[in-house]
Motif scaffolding. Structure first.
Motif, PDB file in Angstrom:
ATOM      1  N   SER A  60      96.952  88.422 -50.364  1.00 35.60           N
ATOM      2  CA  SER A  60      96.588  88.731 -51.946  1.00 35.60           C
ATOM      3  C   SER A  60      96.951  90.280 -52.554  1.00 35.60           C
ATOM      4  O   SER A  60      96.912  90.262 -53.824  1.00 35.60           O
ATOM      5  CB  SER A  60      95.221  88.827 -52.138  1.00 35.60           C
ATOM      6  OG  SER A  60      94.385  89.634 -51.392  1.00 35.60           O
ATOM      7  N   ARG A  61      97.594  91.033 -51.572  1.00 37.87           N
ATOM      8  CA  ARG A  61      97.428  92.347 -51.621  1.00 37.87           C
ATOM      9  C   ARG A  61      98.581  92.722 -51.128  1.00 37.87           C
ATOM     10  O   ARG A  61      98.959  92.503 -49.604  1.00 37.87           O
ATOM     11  CB  ARG A  61      95.824  93.067 -51.171  1.00 37.87           C
ATOM     12  CG  ARG A  61      96.178  95.088 -52.399  1.00 37.87           C
ATOM     13  CD  ARG A  61      95.539  95.775 -51.795  1.00 37.87           C
ATOM     14  NE  ARG A  61      94.063  95.085 -53.068  1.00 37.87           N
ATOM     15  CZ  ARG A  61      93.007  95.233 -51.887  1.00 37.87           C
ATOM     16  NH1 ARG A  61      92.793  96.311 -51.428  1.00 37.87           N
ATOM     17  NH2 ARG A  61      92.486  94.674 -52.407  1.00 37.87           N
ATOM     18  N   PHE A  62      99.653  93.545 -51.254  1.00 39.98           N
ATOM     19  CA  PHE A  62     101.110  94.431 -50.980  1.00 39.98           C
ATOM     20  C   PHE A  62     100.770  95.796 -51.141  1.00 39.98           C
ATOM     21  O   PHE A  62     101.098  96.587 -52.414  1.00 39.98           O
ATOM     22  CB  PHE A  62     102.378  93.173 -51.315  1.00 39.98           C
ATOM     23  CG  PHE A  62     103.149  94.080 -50.758  1.00 39.98           C
ATOM     24  CD1 PHE A  62     103.248  93.117 -49.949  1.00 39.98           C
ATOM     25  CD2 PHE A  62     104.445  94.528 -51.167  1.00 39.98           C
ATOM     26  CE1 PHE A  62     104.510  93.048 -49.222  1.00 39.98           C
ATOM     27  CE2 PHE A  62     105.426  94.661 -50.872  1.00 39.98           C
ATOM     28  CZ  PHE A  62     105.516  93.918 -49.343  1.00 39.98           C
ATOM     29  N   CYS A  63     101.134  96.218 -49.575  1.00 43.65           N
ATOM     30  CA  CYS A  63     100.694  97.448 -49.490  1.00 43.65           C
ATOM     31  C   CYS A  63     102.595  98.535 -49.246  1.00 43.65           C
ATOM     32  O   CYS A  63     103.084  97.225 -47.913  1.00 43.65           O
ATOM     33  CB  CYS A  63      99.760  98.301 -48.803  1.00 43.65           C
ATOM     34  SG  CYS A  63      99.735  99.654 -48.951  1.00 43.65           S
ATOM     35  N   CYS A  93      99.713  97.509 -54.039  1.00 44.17           N
ATOM     36  CA  CYS A  93      99.198  98.629 -53.367  1.00 44.17           C
ATOM     37  C   CYS A  93      99.962  99.822 -52.760  1.00 44.17           C
ATOM     38  O   CYS A  93     100.759 100.187 -52.392  1.00 44.17           O
ATOM     39  CB  CYS A  93      98.478  98.744 -52.869  1.00 44.17           C
ATOM     40  SG  CYS A  93      97.481 100.447 -50.767  1.00 44.17           S
ATOM     41  N   VAL A  94     100.438 101.646 -52.840  1.00 49.11           N
ATOM     42  CA  VAL A  94     101.255 102.205 -52.478  1.00 49.11           C
ATOM     43  C   VAL A  94     100.129 103.496 -51.688  1.00 49.11           C
ATOM     44  O   VAL A  94      99.204 103.675 -51.853  1.00 49.11           O
ATOM     45  CB  VAL A  94     101.988 102.697 -53.300  1.00 49.11           C
ATOM     46  CG1 VAL A  94     102.578 101.549 -54.103  1.00 49.11           C
ATOM     47  CG2 VAL A  94     101.346 103.650 -54.201  1.00 49.11           C
ATOM     48  N   THR A  95     101.047 104.108 -50.639  1.00 40.74           N
ATOM     49  CA  THR A  95     100.475 105.376 -49.458  1.00 40.74           C
ATOM     50  C   THR A  95     101.680 105.958 -49.589  1.00 40.74           C
ATOM     51  O   THR A  95     102.735 105.447 -49.101  1.00 40.74           O
ATOM     52  CB  THR A  95      99.995 104.997 -48.652  1.00 40.74           C
ATOM     53  OG1 THR A  95      99.462 106.021 -47.764  1.00 40.74           O
ATOM     54  CG2 THR A  95     100.885 104.116 -46.961  1.00 40.74           C
ATOM     55  N   LEU A  96     101.786 107.204 -50.140  1.00 43.93           N
ATOM     56  CA  LEU A  96     103.049 107.938 -50.396  1.00 43.93           C
ATOM     57  C   LEU A  96     102.681 109.126 -50.154  1.00 43.93           C
ATOM     58  O   LEU A  96     103.686 110.800 -50.208  1.00 43.93           O
ATOM     59  CB  LEU A  96     103.401 107.722 -51.802  1.00 43.93           C
ATOM     60  CG  LEU A  96     103.851 105.953 -52.420  1.00 43.93           C
ATOM     61  CD1 LEU A  96     103.570 106.291 -54.171  1.00 43.93           C
ATOM     62  CD2 LEU A  96     104.351 105.570 -52.306  1.00 43.93           C
ATOM     63  N   GLY A  97     101.368 109.705 -49.823  1.00 48.80           N
ATOM     64  CA  GLY A  97     100.801 111.187 -48.999  1.00 48.80           C
ATOM     65  C   GLY A  97     100.207 111.483 -50.351  1.00 48.80           C
ATOM     66  O   GLY A  97      99.996 111.086 -51.715  1.00 48.80           O
TER      67      GLY A  97
END
Length: 246
Positions: free
Chosen positions: A21-24, A55-59
């Motif tokens: 349901s969510r894409f990181c 969703c993102v994780t980029l620092g």
């Protein structure tokens, strides 16, 4: 370098078809450059158009960057505290935990949901694990998602060969996280590939109600979707329906 947008969209579509349901989307950066942020924003818009949460994780983020991500339609930003404040300097020396709080503040101010947790099994003491949960639980508001990672020991890194965390202790941390943050999604994250089905079942019983689903995390492997589907079938677990787009 970043993946081409067509590759990202194809992966997102495959994830949706398998029930995510969510894409990181993640990049192992200290923080994004503005030119990179434009390309990431394009990816966010494309994945959002599929009807998935993003969703993102980029620092670490600089001023104005969180607002750009929000404008692109970002739903969640992942930025973990990693460990207790008192233990942080034993693990990370390139920046302080205060830098992480600064990014979390920027994310909140931009109106983006927070995905924030930590890593267990890095040589910390029980008091450090309690301190990590206390720090997360005193964020106001609580993170919407709280990923609890079990360290994956990678050969050649300083923590390779460390004593592994007792599985029951890991389950206890899941239970305490559920009690302290009752409305958060407590997420089983890295390390599931090394967990038995029985350990994961205890984690779900203790209050974990979300997982990272898919064969690869940012730098380490994850159980394949067929294994997860078989586990859920054994346990009688049914996923929540995907959210409506928009």
């Amino acid at each position: 370098s970043l993946l081409e947008i067509d590759e990202v969209v194809a992966a997102a579509q495959a994830a949706k078809e398998k029930g995510a349901s969510r894409f990181c989307m993640g990049a192992a950066w200290r923080g994004p450059k503005d030119k990179d942020l434009e390309q990431v924003s394009e990816m966010i818009r494309a994945v959002k158009a599929l009807g998935l949460e993003t969703c993102v994780t980029l620092g670490m983020l600089k001023a104005g960057q969180a607002e750009k991500l929000k404008a692109a339609g970002l739903d969640y930003y992942n930025h973990n505290l990693d460990t207790a404040p008192e233990f942080y300097g034993n693990i990370v020396t390139t920046h302080s935990q205060a830098d992480r709080f600064d990014t979390l503040g920027k994310v909140r101010e931009a109106g983006i949901n927070v995905c924030c947790g930590g890593i267990l099994g890095m040589g910390e003491k029980a008091d450090d694990r309690v301190a990590l949960l206390h720090t997360l639980a005193t964020l106001d508001p609580h993170p919407e998602s709280v990923p609890i990672n079990n360290l994956v020991q990678v050969e050649g890194t300083p923590l390779a060969g460390s004593a592994k965390l007792d599985p029951i202790e890991f389950v206890r941390i899941i239970a305490v996280a559920r009690i302290l943050m009752p409305r958060s999604h407590v997420r089983l994250s890295a390390g599931r590939a090394e967990m038995s089905d029985e350990m994961q079942a205890l984690c779900f019983l203790a209050g974990a109600n979300s997982i990272f689903y898919g064969e690869k995390l940012l730098t380490t492997g994850n159980p394949d979707t067929a294994s997860d589907e078989a586990l859920f079938e054994r346990l009688g677990i049914r996923p929540e329906p995907a959210p409506a787009s928009g």
